[in-house]
Design an enzyme around this catalytic site. Structure first.
Site, short mmCIF file in Angstrom:
data_model
loop_
_atom_site.label_atom_id
_atom_site.label_comp_id
_atom_site.label_asym_id
_atom_site.label_seq_id
_atom_site.Cartn_x
_atom_site.Cartn_y
_atom_site.Cartn_z
N LYS A 171 2.16 0.54 -1.81
CA LYS A 171 1.69 -0.49 -2.73
C LYS A 171 0.57 0.00 -3.64
CE LYS A 171 1.47 -4.68 -4.34
NZ LYS A 171 2.52 -5.04 -5.31
N GLU A 206 13.69 0.43 -8.05
CA GLU A 206 12.66 0.57 -7.03
C GLU A 206 13.10 0.03 -5.66
OE1 GLU A 206 9.27 -1.79 -8.10
OE2 GLU A 206 7.89 -0.53 -7.01
N GLU A 220 10.72 -3.01 -17.56
CA GLU A 220 10.24 -3.59 -16.31
C GLU A 220 11.43 -3.98 -15.40
OE1 GLU A 220 7.85 -3.72 -14.50
OE2 GLU A 220 8.22 -5.41 -13.17
N LYS A 279 12.19 -2.45 -11.60
CA LYS A 279 12.30 -3.30 -10.41
C LYS A 279 13.62 -3.05 -9.69
CE LYS A 279 9.39 -4.49 -10.17
NZ LYS A 279 8.02 -4.61 -10.53
N HIS A 327 22.68 6.16 -30.02
CA HIS A 327 22.21 7.48 -30.44
C HIS A 327 22.29 8.49 -29.31
CE1 HIS A 327 21.03 5.99 -34.33
NE2 HIS A 327 20.46 4.95 -33.73
N ARG A 365 1.08 -0.43 2.49
CA ARG A 365 0.38 0.65 1.79
C ARG A 365 0.88 2.03 2.19
NH1 ARG A 365 -5.09 0.19 -0.31
NH2 ARG A 365 -5.10 -1.85 -1.25
N ASN A 423 -7.90 8.24 4.72
CA ASN A 423 -7.05 7.82 3.62
C ASN A 423 -7.56 8.55 2.38
OD1 ASN A 423 -5.54 6.49 1.75
ND2 ASN A 423 -6.64 4.55 1.90
N GLY A 424 -6.68 9.27 1.67
CA GLY A 424 -7.11 9.99 0.48
C GLY A 424 -6.58 11.40 0.51
N CYS A 483 -1.77 4.82 2.29
CA CYS A 483 -2.17 4.74 3.69
C CYS A 483 -3.05 3.51 3.91
CB CYS A 483 -2.96 5.96 4.18
SG CYS A 483 -2.19 7.53 3.83
N TRP A 487 1.18 7.35 4.49
CA TRP A 487 2.13 7.67 3.42
C TRP A 487 1.91 9.14 3.14
CZ3 TRP A 487 2.19 9.55 -1.61
CH2 TRP A 487 3.36 9.31 -2.34
O1 M6R Z 1 -1.99 -1.34 -8.64
P1 M6R Z 1 -1.45 -0.95 -9.99
O2 M6R Z 1 -1.05 -2.09 -10.81
O3 M6R Z 1 -2.39 -0.02 -10.72
O4 M6R Z 1 -0.16 -0.09 -9.66
C1 M6R Z 1 0.60 0.50 -10.67
C2 M6R Z 1 1.98 0.87 -10.19
O5 M6R Z 1 1.90 1.75 -9.11
C3 M6R Z 1 2.80 -0.35 -9.77
O6 M6R Z 1 2.88 -1.29 -10.79
C4 M6R Z 1 4.21 0.08 -9.36
O7 M6R Z 1 4.90 0.56 -10.46
C5 M6R Z 1 4.95 -1.09 -8.70
N1 M6R Z 1 5.44 -0.68 -7.42
C6 M6R Z 1 6.12 -1.57 -9.47
O8 M6R Z 1 6.75 -2.63 -8.85
#
Ligand code: M6R
Length: 594
Positions: free
Chosen positions: A589, A478, A471, A475, A494, A27, A101-102, A2, A75
């Site tokens: 984010k 996501e 990674e 990506k 395996h 966010r 927010n929280g 949020c 969010w």
């Molecule tokens: O702000 P942070 O690096 O702690 O966030 C960790 C993950 O939430 C963040 O890396 C997330 O996996 C990304 N959206 C990946 O692209």
């Protein structure tokens, strides 16, 4: 998650809050709302819409004169995405209006205890806060009613509260969720959950510490703890890179941030170079040298950077290191060594799972280093030490330049702990140069078109490229929603090889000479079962038939070069499908809930 923004001052509050919400939309973006004091009719109005901030803007198109406003982009955590659940929420009589927010963990208990006969208008954990403040305001002053409520809340919150009886004040409070107060010589007080929303309106800002309560007025802000004692705030300047954080000529932040990676590496070299020598603060290094094992704790992409960090620390400095998923570590502590050293890696510096991990190790009284992109963040403040990764604001939800920056800083840290024979500056400079060479000539758009036509895909690699495969897979899934697995190339046979069928895309990441042959053999195994294979590799290891060839770099940093084509592959796959690249579905984010 949020985003919240507030403003009180002589400028147009509606514009400032809407602009801020637009900047913070990354966010949280399932609904948005705003309350403002309409001076023409002399009352507060509340507007809420499901969907993006643009929907809210449409609802607010009529001209409204306002000098006070609070807004929120959501969010969803408690309750579905509906207009009723969107913020602001209002107390029963309508006197108090707030955005939050929280997560309030004990909202049900408080409801039963204090207002069991109230008919709640929403399914949120937030609405109760407005009712409690109103309940206590019947006995106490407003300041006291708010802090009395705050003391009852368990969980996390950044809150903005308006009392209709004092329309030129915004009350703000913070515990665990980030909140900043923006100060300006000329133009009022702005409040936001991210400094990005203050850019352009505030010259300086105060990142609030936990248990802060602030009374914001047009020409001043007064800072208190929950006992209503004055506290002295730490004031920071709003830096120019924050002012420059728009997309520029790029269609998406993600593409801009991918392209920025060579300059991020150069910025890191410059930051950590003192009189021609790459250095890390002596205190950090000497504390680490005294430890017998390093525990790296992180989530998502930051955890993948941590996996590279483990390899760097072990290979360059000879210190054993372990990598842990923060949400697991926090509640299932591993058997720790006698002198552990903890590294938290986080782009945002606000991730709730990392804060829970920090809490779980607090009693050990061991040093904790946060490696982050936000030097004023909660985790930077709460750890013993912090290192800045200097990537500049990262807006796209999919993290790209922060990954490369975190891994580069971990390399520098490992170098600082080593006998210093590794030519770290030259290695990073060459990496930045070869990133530029690749970015200038890449054709990942057509590779994405050719290869990614199925609902699923695989990235495979060995050693350091296994870390990269994880990674790359994160990506792609996501932002393109293609189900993707990152796999250790030798492990496929395996079990998982059963999933390979005619046309399944398999991308092999190859940058280690001593595993070139084995990875290619694994690729042949999937090829024989119908997979559509694509090789991403370095020039010296390449074959004529390989698909993506990058110029050679040192093996330790090769994943930081090979990650570029995988990031672009994800970008173009999402673009070709018409998805919202910077704001993928269901995500936010900064993940400030556990
Ligand atoms: O702000 P942070 O690096 O702690 O966030 C960790 C993950 O939430 C963040 O890396 C997330 O996996 C990304 N959206 C990946 O692209």
């Amino acid at each position: 998650m949020c985003g919240i923004v507030g403003y009180v001052g002589k400028n147009q509050a509606k514009e400032i809050v809407l602009n801020g919400l637009t900047k913070l939309e990354y966010r949280g973006y399932d609904s948005a709302g705003l309350s403002l004091f309409d001076s023409k009719v002399n009352r507060f109005e509340v507007f809420k819409e499901t969907g993006r901030v643009t929907e809210l803007k449409k609802a607010l198109e009529m001209t409204l004169e306002s000098s006070v406003a609070i807004g929120h982009t959501r969010w969803a955590t408690h309750g579905k995405v509906t207009r009723e659940n969107a913020h602001p929420h209002v107390s029963r009589s309508g006197r108090f209006i707030l955005v939050h927010n929280g997560v309030i963990e004990n909202s049900d208990v408080l409801y039963q205890q204090y207002i069991p006969d109230y008919d709640l208008k929403s399914e949120t954990d937030t609405e109760i806060i407005a009712h409690l403040i109103e309940t206590f305001s019947k006995q106490f002053t407003v300041d006291n009613a708010i802090v009395t409520t705050l003391k009852l809340l368990e969980g996390s919150y950044a809150l903005l509260v308006i009392d209709k009886e004092t329309p030129d004040i915004i009350y703000a409070a913070k515990h665990k969720s980030p909140l900043l107060i923006g100060l300006s010589e000329s133009g009022g007080t702005a409040i936001a959950s991210d400094v990005l929303a203050l850019a352009g309106y505030s010259d300086h800002y105060v990142p609030l510490t936990d248990h802060s309560f602030v009374v914001c007025e047009k020409d001043k802000a007064r800072f208190f703890n929950f006992e209503l004692e004055n506290i002295k705030p730490d004031i920071y300047e709003v830096s120019s890179d924050i002012l420059n954080s728009d997309k520029g000529l790029f269609d998406h932040y993600m593409l801009k941030e991918i392209e920025e990676q060579p300059s991020v590496i150069r910025q890191i070299i410059q930051t950590y170079e003192v009189n021609g020598v790459i250095e890390v603060d002596d205190v950090i290094v000497s504390d680490m040298k005294k430890s017998d094992r390093i525990y790296i704790i992180a989530a998502g992409t930051s955890m993948h950077a941590g996996m590279l960090g483990k390899r760097y620390l072990e290979r360059l400095a000879g210190i054993p290191a372990e990598v842990h998923i923060a949400s697991e570590f926090a509640y299932h502590l591993p058997l720790l060594s006698s002198k552990p050293y903890f590294i938290l890696i986080t782009q945002s510096g606000e991730t709730a799972d990392l804060r829970a991990s920090l809490k779980a190790i607090e009693h050990l009284k061991r040093p904790v280093l946060t490696i982050t992109n936000v030097k004023t963040s909660t985790l930077a403040r709460e750890a013993t030490y912090f290192l800045d990764v200097k990537a500049g604001p990262e807006i796209a939800v999919a993290s790209t330049k922060a990954y490369v920056a975190q891994a580069s800083v971990l390399l520098i840290l490992a170098y600082a702990l080593s006998n210093k024979s590794y030519p770290v500056k030259e290695v990073l400079s060459k990496l930045a140069n070869n990133m530029e060479v690749f970015l200038a000539n890449q054709s990942m758009d057509s590779i994405a078109k050719d290869f990614l036509d199925k609902r699923h895909a695989f990235f495979i690699g060995r050693g350091i490229n296994y870390d990269l495969a994880l990674e790359a897979a994160l990506k792609l899934k996501e932002i393109s929603y293609i189900q993707t697995e990152g796999f250790a190339a030798g492990e496929l046979k395996h079990g998982t090889i059963a999933l390979i069928e005619e046309g399944t895309p398999v991308f092999a990441l190859i940058s280690d000479a001593h595993m070139n042959h084995q990875t290619r053999s694994n690729l042949k195994e999937v090829d024989a079962r119908g997979a559509k294979t694509c090789v991403i590799t370095l020039r010296s290891l390449s074959k004529e038939t390989d698909d993506v060839i990058l110029e050679d770099v040192d093996p330790l940093v090769a994943p930081l070069l090979l990650v570029l084509p995988t990031q672009l592959l994800s970008y173009y796959a999402a673009l070709q499908r018409g998805f919202d690249i910077d704001k993928p579905r269901n995500l936010a984010k900064s993940v400030t809930v556990e």
